[in-house]
Every structure is written in C-alpha cells, then in structure tokens.
Design an enzyme around this catalytic site. Structure first.
Site, PDB file in Angstrom:
ATOM      1  N   TYR A   1       0.863  -1.181   0.000  1.00 13.02           N
ATOM      2  CA  TYR A   1       0.000   0.000   0.000  1.00 13.02           C
ATOM      3  C   TYR A   1       0.897   1.228   0.000  1.00 13.02           C
ATOM      4  CZ  TYR A   1      -3.286   3.551   1.771  1.00 13.02           C
ATOM      5  OH  TYR A   1      -4.044   4.691   1.941  1.00 13.02           O
TER       6      TYR A   1
ATOM      7  N   ASP B   1       9.390   2.904  -1.296  1.00  9.48           N
ATOM      8  CA  ASP B   1       8.407   3.594  -0.448  1.00  9.48           C
ATOM      9  C   ASP B   1       8.754   3.273   1.010  1.00  9.48           C
ATOM     10  OD1 ASP B   1       4.763   3.569  -0.061  1.00  9.48           O
ATOM     11  OD2 ASP B   1       6.379   4.589   1.014  1.00  9.48           O
TER      12      ASP B   1
ATOM     13  N   LYS C   1       5.300   9.509   8.176  1.00 16.10           N
ATOM     14  CA  LYS C   1       5.219   8.960   9.533  1.00 16.10           C
ATOM     15  C   LYS C   1       6.307   9.505  10.467  1.00 16.10           C
ATOM     16  CE  LYS C   1       2.903   4.831   7.747  1.00 16.10           C
ATOM     17  NZ  LYS C   1       1.543   4.849   8.324  1.00 16.10           N
TER      18      LYS C   1
HETATM   19  P1  KE4 Z   1      -0.412   8.500   4.452  1.00 21.28           P
HETATM   20  O1  KE4 Z   1      -1.028   9.201   3.246  1.00 21.28           O
HETATM   21  O2  KE4 Z   1      -1.441   7.682   5.211  1.00 21.28           O
HETATM   22  O3  KE4 Z   1       0.369   9.458   5.360  1.00 21.28           O
HETATM   23  O4  KE4 Z   1       0.680   7.477   3.913  1.00 21.28           O
HETATM   24  C1  KE4 Z   1       0.309   6.504   2.969  1.00 21.28           C
HETATM   25  C2  KE4 Z   1       1.297   5.346   3.022  1.00 21.28           C
HETATM   26  C3  KE4 Z   1       2.262   5.260   2.039  1.00 21.28           C
HETATM   27  N1  KE4 Z   1       3.177   4.261   2.040  1.00 21.28           N
HETATM   28  C4  KE4 Z   1       3.181   3.331   3.031  1.00 21.28           C
HETATM   29  C5  KE4 Z   1       4.208   2.235   2.995  1.00 21.28           C
HETATM   30  C6  KE4 Z   1       2.218   3.373   4.075  1.00 21.28           C
HETATM   31  O5  KE4 Z   1       2.230   2.428   5.038  1.00 21.28           O
HETATM   32  C7  KE4 Z   1       1.256   4.403   4.080  1.00 21.28           C
HETATM   33  C8  KE4 Z   1       0.165   4.500   5.136  1.00 21.28           C
HETATM   34  N2  KE4 Z   1       0.082   3.403   6.044  1.00 21.28           N
HETATM   35  C9  KE4 Z   1      -1.208   3.172   6.667  1.00 21.28           C
HETATM   36  C10 KE4 Z   1      -1.020   2.015   7.666  1.00 21.28           C
HETATM   37  N3  KE4 Z   1      -1.027   0.757   7.038  1.00 21.28           N
HETATM   38  C11 KE4 Z   1      -1.772   4.382   7.314  1.00 21.28           C
HETATM   39  C12 KE4 Z   1      -2.978   4.116   8.197  1.00 21.28           C
HETATM   40  C13 KE4 Z   1      -4.252   4.660   7.585  1.00 21.28           C
HETATM   41  O6  KE4 Z   1      -4.444   4.520   6.355  1.00 21.28           O
HETATM   42  O7  KE4 Z   1      -5.071   5.200   8.357  1.00 21.28           O
END
Ligand code: KE4
Length: 427
Positions: free
Chosen positions: A143, A238, A266
C-alpha cells in the site's frame, strides 16, 4: 449503559463517513466499536472512558519515541508560539532537508509534503515526467497511499494490466499500473522482458507493512534494482513506514540497496503531518520550479510539523537507539511465539527493527498468497482479548505493529502475560 466510546462513535457516524477519518480505524475487520483516545504518554494511551492501554500502533508508525515525548512537545510549543504557517520558506525546512540528505542513502535533494500519499503520488508523477514513460509497477499487498494510480489490483492474468481497486479510479488510469506478486522473481523478469522500455518506475515497500509484515526474499530487491538500472526505469523505495523504523538508514541501509527515489512519512513528522520524496539530483531537477513536473502544497514544510520532525529525528541519533528498539521488539515477538507454542496454538511472529507482525499461521508469510492463509477470525478473537486486557494492537490482521523507545520491559511483560492467559484458554 453505553460507554462514552459508543456514544462518540454513534455521533461520529452521523457526520463522518463510517465515523472515522481513515477506514482502518473503524474496526470493520476486527468488529466492535473503535476506541476513541483522549490522551497518550510514552507507550500508553487512555480512551475517553479512562481505560489505559499499552499502544502497539503508535499512530501507525510515527510515534517511535512514544506519545508526547517531552522534547517533541517542547519543540512544537516553541514553534507554535512563533506562528503556525507562513507559505514561505523557513530555516527549519533547510535544516530538516539537510538532515534527511545526511541520513537517508541516495537522498541528494528532497521535497517536503504533508502526507505519505502526497509523497508517493508526487514520486510517481516525477518518475513519469523524468522518463517520458507512463507504465508503473507495484506489488499486490503493498500500500502506497490512496492516489488513483496506486488504488489498483492485479489484473485477471499474471501480466495483464491493473484494474481499479477502488470506485472512482478510471479504468484507463489503472490500466497503466502493472500489479505483480511480491517476492516473485519470475514474474518481475517477465514483466521487464515484455515491457521494459515502457516502465517509468517500480514502487515497492522494501519491507512490507501493509499486508501485515512480509520481508523481501533474498535477491528480490536486488533484482528490482538491477532490472530498473538495465531498462532505465526509476526505482522508488516507499519508506513511509520503514524509514527510520527498521534502522537508522531505513531499508536502504539495512539491505545495502540505493533506490533512485525514496518516499518518507510517519516518523519524519514525529506525529505531525509531514512526508517527503527525494533522491537523485538529476531526477529531482525535473521538479517545479526547476523543471516541468509540477508539485505543490500550501502547508508543505509546515513549521510546526518540521519542528516535531526535527526533534524526533535528532533523538533517533542516540547511541544504541536502534539496538535497544530492535531488542524490545524481538523480545515481544519471541515471547508471543513461545507462549502460543506452549499452549499448542498455531501462531507465528517476526520483527525487523521496531516493527513486527503476528500471524495465526504456523510460519510468517512470505507472500500475499501466504498472508491470505492466515486465520483472520483467530486474529480477531486475539485482538479483542488483548484489547480487553489493555493492550492495543493494530485493528486488522493485515497490519504491522510498532514498538517505541518508550516501551519498557514491564510493558512487554504485561503484554506477554495477557497473551499467555489468552492462549491458555483458547487452545
Ligand atoms: P499516508 O497518506 O497515510 O500518510 O501514507 C500513505 C502510506 C504510504 N506508504 C506506506 C508504505 C504506508 O504504510 C502508508 C500509510 N500506512 C497506513 C497504515 N497501514 C496508514 C494508516 C491509515 O491509512 O489510516
């Protein structure tokens, strides 16, 4: 009598889709009512009913120092006293950019954004602009945020182009995304053999945290690196989740592989909205206003987020920080596996740096297909038993967990005791 959590969730559902501002928070895969948090300190959080939990989500990774670390709070308080946002350059943005370029391998230039999604969306547009190519490769189970090009699932056949995995994503957008199997070298070779000169980039979680934790097979990341080099495709690591999480230099440092672009989020914001993308100077030269690839943001490099990020990143340089973090995380996963085995429960667990995975499967999964073999109902029962015991795990069998430097041995021991009690009665 309904709890305050239940009252709030009912009110939230009336005015917010699903009652949450991000789907995974809704507890839909584990069932039950989401926990509304009131405050956090160190490894602990308290819900609106005053119940305490040991937190193994840490806001999905950012809180590597635990909640409300005094140094981070002080830095934020100082920053807010000077204004919240300027929409103009500030010294802090230069300082954090210089720090990131020092600490992240291959980062020659970096652009700050406000989320991981913005980072990956921008990196893909940049790879397409830099190469003049449209096709991208991602892997099933990874993801990368919710940009259209990434909400794509595997096509019907092995190398058929992707289909949307969300409503609202045009078929033609998804068609430019090829979704391969993570850790499948043959599939990767075949894709490059067929489309190599059309591939703008490969984007990959170098250690996957979004289908639960899945580690790269030996040679997998190296193969992606050499194929991208050979065919002129941009390799995007990523590291929104793995950056500063699996080690001081992220997955690049751990595996000794330098990507062409890296996306971060993060931890770099310490819990505030901050993401980043960066890498080779010749590629970053294509980003506006230098080059033709447009990318922008009203709150990009926001001084409060930068203050929280800088305070966090500086504390990660403490001697032995990562050795202690990895040791605590490993103690957790080893203890869980030993407790489950003692009661004959089919279970496995693994950790890498400060992130971990738990699985109701005899061995940690090495692929998306093996993740799908995990016993999800068993995880859901475990999740709720631990929640009742005051242990907050990620509310999904398909998410990784996180330990912070604030987790003490007493927290790990309490967690293991609660798990042992559960395994004993569930066997
Ligand atoms: P954000 O747009 O949520 O800040 O980041 C997206 C993203 C991009 N790349 C990786 C590897 C990620 O894990 C994420 C976001 N991770 C999720 C948790 N699995 C965020 C939690 C959520 O969607 O509320």
């Amino acid at each position: 009598m309904t709890s305050r959590n239940e009252q709030l969730f009912a009110a939230a559902a009336r005015v917010i889709p699903g009652g949450v501002n991000s789907p995974v928070r809704a507890f839909r895969s584990v069932g039950g009512t989401p926990v509304f948090f009131a405050r956090g300190s160190g490894a602990h959080v308290w819900d609106v009913d005053g119940k305490a939990y040991i937190d193994y989500v840490g806001s999905w990774g950012p809180l590597i120092l635990g909640h409300a670390h005094p140094s981070v709070i002080a830095a934020v308080q100082q920053a807010v006293s000077e204004g919240l946002s300027f929409g103009a350059p500030t010294a802090g943005e230069v300082e954090i950019a210089e720090l990131l370029c020092r600490r992240v391998p291959g980062l020659e230039q970096v652009r700050l954004v406000s989320s991981g999604t913005e980072a990956t969306m921008s990196a893909i547009r940049l790879a397409r602009g830099h190469t003049g190519r449209s096709r991208i490769i991602k892997f099933e189970g990874c993801y990368h945020g919710h940009a259209d090009a990434l909400l794509v699932k595997a096509g019907s056949g092995a190398l058929t182009l992707g289909n949307p995995s969300s409503a609202g994503v045009p078929a033609e957008t998804a068609a430019a995304t090829l979704v391969l199997e993570y850790n499948n070298l043959e599939m990767l070779d075949a894709a490059f053999a067929r489309d190599g000169d059309q591939i703008a980039c490969v984007i990959v979680e170098p250690v996957v945290g979004n289908m639960n934790l899945v580690q790269p097979a030996p040679g997998f990341l190296e193969a992606i690196r050499s194929l991208c080099t050979r065919h002129g495709a941009v390799l995007i690591f990523d590291e929104v989740m793995t950056g500063f999480r699996v080690g001081p230099a992220g997955a690049q440092g751990l595996f000794g592989i330098t990507a062409d672009l890296v996306t971060l989020g993060k931890i770099v914001g310490g819990g505030m909205p901050l993401g980043a993308f960066g890498g080779r100077r010749d590629i970053m030269a294509s980003v506006a206003p230098l080059g033709p690839v447009y990318q922008a943001g009203t709150l990009s490099g926001n001084p409060i987020a930068v203050a929280a990020g800088l305070a966090t990143l500086k504390l990660l340089e403490a001697p032995d920080f990562y050795m202690r973090l990895a040791s605590a995380t490993h103690a957790l996963t080893t203890g869980l596996a030993v407790a489950a085995a003692a009661h004959g429960v089919v279970f496995s667990a693994q950790s890498i740096g400060g992130m971990f995975g738990v699985y109701f499967r005899a061995q940690p999964p090495r692929s998306y297909a093996e993740v799908m073999e995990c016993d999800v109902p068993a995880f859901n029962r475990f999740f709720h038993a631990m929640l009742d015991a005051g242990i907050y795990l990620a509310p999904s069998a398909f998410e990784a967990g996180f330990v912070s430097s604030a987790h003490k041995s007493a927290d790990i021991e309490k967690t293991l005791a609660a798990a042992d009690q559960y395994f004993a009665q569930s066997a």
